[in-house]
Motif scaffolding. Structure first.
Motif, PDB file in Angstrom:
ATOM      1  N   ARG A 168       2.243   2.367 -10.321  1.00  0.00           N
ATOM      2  CA  ARG A 168       1.378   3.384  -9.724  1.00  0.00           C
ATOM      3  C   ARG A 168      -0.084   3.084 -10.058  1.00  0.00           C
ATOM      4  N   PRO A 169      -0.950   2.995  -9.028  1.00  0.00           N
ATOM      5  CA  PRO A 169      -2.382   2.751  -9.283  1.00  0.00           C
ATOM      6  C   PRO A 169      -3.004   3.899 -10.068  1.00  0.00           C
ATOM      7  N   SER A 170      -4.041   3.602 -10.791  1.00  0.00           N
ATOM      8  CA  SER A 170      -4.670   4.599 -11.665  1.00  0.00           C
ATOM      9  C   SER A 170      -5.280   5.755 -10.878  1.00  0.00           C
ATOM     10  N   HIS A 171      -5.675   5.493  -9.619  1.00  0.00           N
ATOM     11  CA  HIS A 171      -6.311   6.563  -8.847  1.00  0.00           C
ATOM     12  C   HIS A 171      -5.301   7.482  -8.166  1.00  0.00           C
ATOM     13  N   ILE A 172      -4.008   7.190  -8.318  1.00  0.00           N
ATOM     14  CA  ILE A 172      -2.947   8.017  -7.735  1.00  0.00           C
ATOM     15  C   ILE A 172      -2.384   8.939  -8.813  1.00  0.00           C
ATOM     16  N   ARG A 219      13.159   3.647  -6.164  1.00  0.00           N
ATOM     17  CA  ARG A 219      12.219   3.705  -7.285  1.00  0.00           C
ATOM     18  C   ARG A 219      12.053   2.335  -7.947  1.00  0.00           C
ATOM     19  N   THR A 220      13.083   1.526  -7.868  1.00  0.00           N
ATOM     20  CA  THR A 220      13.047   0.234  -8.567  1.00  0.00           C
ATOM     21  C   THR A 220      12.208  -0.808  -7.840  1.00  0.00           C
ATOM     22  N   ASN A 279       0.828  -1.210   0.000  1.00  0.00           N
ATOM     23  CA  ASN A 279       0.000   0.000   0.000  1.00  0.00           C
ATOM     24  C   ASN A 279       0.863   1.261   0.000  1.00  0.00           C
ATOM     25  N   ILE A 280       2.045   1.160  -0.590  1.00  0.00           N
ATOM     26  CA  ILE A 280       3.027   2.233  -0.460  1.00  0.00           C
ATOM     27  C   ILE A 280       2.586   3.524  -1.157  1.00  0.00           C
ATOM     28  N   TRP A 281       1.803   3.417  -2.228  1.00  0.00           N
ATOM     29  CA  TRP A 281       1.356   4.621  -2.927  1.00  0.00           C
ATOM     30  C   TRP A 281       0.328   5.388  -2.109  1.00  0.00           C
ATOM     31  N   GLU A 282      -0.419   4.686  -1.262  1.00  0.00           N
ATOM     32  CA  GLU A 282      -1.433   5.342  -0.439  1.00  0.00           C
ATOM     33  C   GLU A 282      -0.858   5.873   0.877  1.00  0.00           C
ATOM     34  N   ALA A 283       0.274   5.313   1.327  1.00  0.00           N
ATOM     35  CA  ALA A 283       0.837   5.682   2.630  1.00  0.00           C
ATOM     36  C   ALA A 283       1.407   7.096   2.606  1.00  0.00           C
TER      37      ALA A 283
END
Length: 493
Positions: free
Chosen positions: A437-441, A431-432, A234-238
């Motif tokens: 990246r989820p579409s909603h981000i 970055r690697t 869940n790193i993109w949301e954190a």
């Protein structure tokens, strides 16, 4: 005073002794303190280069072996190895986590490139959680017919000699799994057990990789097998704060994978079920069960036990809460629980007196490495960020006008400039390991995830030294911690 209590007091006494000695030196002997700080700064520059080099090496191994077909590698070993005789026993110790967390972990198992008729999945649930039986029923209906076996255990509360820890729950489940294996005629030596956190999602090649390294090991039962934990479910949301802490934690584990002398099992790991039974399972009264099981095996096998790094990812959740300060609290409690691994030091020293056969030099080296790692964890950020400026502040005009006083801030500035350069390497490598990246981000999050590294100095103090000092102080005072599981956040999809 019992020897164990003396051993418990040593780490905290050393850490606080170093800090207080430097504070006193900065007041009464600022010149001597400044010399130490300068020497420490140069030591830290060398150490940073060394650790960053190890990180690059580990990352390269991970990259080279990414998407490797490990079942094909097992086939290439030949019929003599007979890899298909190996069963995978997967135990998920669960406290309050519900189907929304476990579903992703179990789904990852169904996608694994390993025969499902050789996989046994156990949900180790706590009987004191009133929702556990309903949760088990939901998940058994969804995943019950996929594997060789899928069942749930319910750990009773208040068993004699136990405390409320993950290890106690996992051990109860392992006993029930042993009974199941015996009823099916599955040999312990042909079973590999993996103890995973509830949010652990394995790579599809994980069990093939694990089996391959088990088969080629000349002493397969005298080793644990440690994948690379990556906190990116869940790193993109954190929030930035939590994200940076967890990326750094992943990198630290990757660095240790190259330093085999210091490499110990952490979080989700695997081992021979035969070994687990022989050494007496996970501890039922200690918080750091994931690392204590290594030391139990180390003592049992008279020092002839090691950890095999598996350069393959297992993905877990970033720990965070709603709101900045709540996230800090969640992260702090998690890092303090990890720092409570300092309880391994008295456990090891006490174990030396109970188990014979460990060579003296091995005893000294391993105990020193364990103590040094925890003391360094507790003091290094305090020395660099807080004690470093003290001679200038408290040393008076005479010290500030001296040659050392004049050069101290310049040398300290050099350290931080050099740290920024090495941080750039960490940024690139971070970055690697990011998932897509989820579409909603928004795409702007990519920019934020680079710029956020400027808050690293704040993080290393708040969630570096302080939780470690907290844990060591509690241990020294005999104020033993209780196991506080980290609340999991479901990834938004």
């Amino acid at each position: 005073m019992a020897p164990k209590r003396i051993y418990e007091i040593i780490p905290g006494t050393l850490s606080w002794g170093i800090i207080l000695a430097l504070v006193l030196l900065s007041i009464f002997k600022p010149l001597l303190c400044a010399v130490f700080i300068i020497a420490f700064d140069f030591y830290w520059i060398i150490r940073t280069v060394y650790l960053t080099t190890l990180l690059v090496m580990a990352h390269r191994k991970l990259f080279i072996r990414k998407d490797k077909d490990w079942i094909k590698e097992c086939d290439a070993l030949g019929a003599a190895y007979d890899w298909q005789r190996i069963y995978q026993l997967i135990i998920f110790p669960v406290y309050k986590e519900g189907p929304e967390i476990l579903r992703s972990s179990l789904k990852a198992l169904t996608l694994c490139n390993y025969p499902k008729d050789r996989m046994i999945v156990v949900l180790a649930l706590e009987g004191r959680n009133l929702a556990s039986r309903d949760n088990a029923k939901i998940l058994e209906e969804e995943f019950g017919g996929i594997f060789f076996a899928f069942f749930s255990t319910f750990h009773p509360d208040g068993l004699a000699g136990e405390t409320r820890t993950k290890g106690a729950n996992a051990t109860w489940a392992a006993h029930r799994a042993k009974e199941f294996l015996e009823s099916k005629g599955v040999k312990q030596e042909n079973t590999l057990v993996s103890c995973f956190d509830a949010d652990t999602c394995v790579d599809k090649e994980y069990f093939g990789c694990l089996t391959y390294h088990f088969l080629i090991n000349p002493r397969p039962h005298q080793a644990s097998y440690q994948p690379m934990p990556v906190y990116n479910n869940n790193i993109w949301e954190a929030p930035s704060f939590a994200r940076l802490v967890e990326i750094s934690s992943s990198f630290c584990e990757m660095i240790d994978s190259v330093r085999l002398e210091k490499f110990v099992t952490f979080s989700s790991h695997s081992m021979s079920f035969k070994t687990l039974v022989e050494v007496g399972y996970w501890p039922v009264d200690m918080i750091s069960d994931d690392s204590v099981i290594y030391w139990k095996a180390f003592l049992f096998y008279k020092g002839e036990y090691h950890v095999v790094p598996l350069y393959i990812n297992v993905s877990m959740d970033v720990a965070y809460a709603n709101g900045f300060w709540k996230t800090i609290a969640v992260q702090y409690k998690q890092k303090r629980r990890w720092a409570w691994g300092v309880e391994n030091f008295p456990f090891l020293l006490e174990g030396y007196s109970k188990y014979g056969g460990v060579p003296l030099l091995v005893k000294i080296r391993r105990a020193f490495n364990l103590l040094e790692s925890h003391v360094t964890w507790a003091v290094w950020a305090v020395i660099l960020a807080l004690i470093g400026p003290m001679p200038l502040i408290l040393g008076g005009a005479f010290f500030r006008e001296s040659a050392i006083g004049y050069n101290l801030p310049r040398i300290t500035g050099l350290l931080f400039n050099f740290t920024l350069i090495t941080s750039l390497v960490w940024v690139i490598l971070s970055r690697t390991i990011l998932p897509k990246r989820p579409s909603h981000i928004s795409w702007r999050k990519n920019i934020v995830m680079v710029l956020e590294w400027v808050i690293v100095p704040f993080i290393i103090v708040v969630l570096g030294s302080v939780p470690a000092l907290d844990a060591q102080t509690r241990l020294a005072l005999g104020k033993y911690m209780e196991f506080n599981p980290t609340e999991k956040k479901k990834k938004v999809v």
